[in-house]
Design an enzyme around this catalytic site. Structure first.
Site, PDB file in Angstrom:
ATOM      1  CG  MET A  50      83.054  57.094  36.084  1.00  0.00           C
ATOM      2  SD  MET A  50      83.450  58.183  37.485  1.00  0.00           S
ATOM      3  CE  MET A  50      84.947  57.425  38.085  1.00  0.00           C
ATOM      4  CB  CYS A  51      79.498  56.136  31.179  1.00  0.00           C
ATOM      5  SG  CYS A  51      79.064  54.428  31.319  1.00  0.00           S
ATOM      6  CE  LYS A  52      73.812  60.595  36.945  1.00  0.00           C
ATOM      7  NZ  LYS A  52      73.562  62.025  37.148  1.00  0.00           N
TER       8      LYS A  52
END
Ligand SMILES: *[C@@H]1O[C@H](CO)[C@@H](O)[C@H](O)[C@H]1NC(C)=O
Length: 191
Positions: free
Chosen positions: A66-68
């Protein structure tokens, strides 16, 4: 003679249809969230689902987490999209400056580094929970597409994941090009 004529006509027609299909693929009309409101869309999102035809992605997709992405309006009217992710055990950030187009929810940006042009479409969002995005990228004569599921939280309901998979498939992505990214605490702490 008659048969040859018909055959030729058939082939010509087929060719015309094929060209049309390719054109539609490139200039596909992507729907946008009706009455899109940018002020409600900005802020922090987690990219929890991705689908892409980009060769790098297909090679790496098993390793991605996951990335932000943080969206902030800039004084000049662009939207600063800064994505933070983990790469080779280090936190990395990448900033793209999204320019508005005449259509609310449709943005464009250029990557100087990768010499590519991008169109970003916010296809659907309820602002508080999720957003479905479609991105098309052009680099030279190559076109790549991407579908993204944004979530305000790292934990995502199964129903939303399924919705994303349906969304990606409806835009032509096949099962093997779609991933739900595993959750991580590295680099992207929830505030
Ligand atoms: C975009 O936002 C990031 C992080 O919030 C900031 O570090 C960067 O300077 C901004 N870039 C521009 C061009 O405004």
């Amino acid at each position: 003679m008659m048969a040859m004529g018909l055959l030729w006509m058939g082939l010509a027609l087929l060719q015309a249809l094929e060209t049309q299909a390719q054109m539609e693929d490139i200039h596909q009309k992507i729907p946008l969230q009706p009455d899109f409101q940018e002020d409600k869309f900005i802020g922090a999102w987690y990219s929890v689902g991705l689908a892409s035809t980009f060769p790098w992605f297909l090679k790496k997709k098993a390793e991605l987490t996951m990335c932000k992405s943080v969206l902030t309006p800039e004084a000049d009217g662009t939207v600063n999209l800064t994505a933070t992710f983990i790469r080779n055990n280090q936190c990395e950030s990448r900033t793209s400056l999204l320019r508005k187009t005449e259509e609310p929810g449709h943005y464009v940006y250029k990557s100087i580094k990768w010499e590519s042009d991008h169109n970003v479409y916010v296809v659907e969002t309820n602002y508080e929970e999720y957003a479905l995005l479609y991105t098309s990228k052009t680099k030279g004569n190559s076109h790549f597409n991407m579908a993204t599921l944004y979530s305000r939280t790292k934990d995502v309901k199964t129903e939303l994941k399924e919705r994303f998979i349906r969304f990606a498939k409806s835009h032509g992505f096949t099962e093997d090009t779609i991933v739900i990214l595993p959750k991580t605490d590295h680099c992207i702490d929830e505030k």
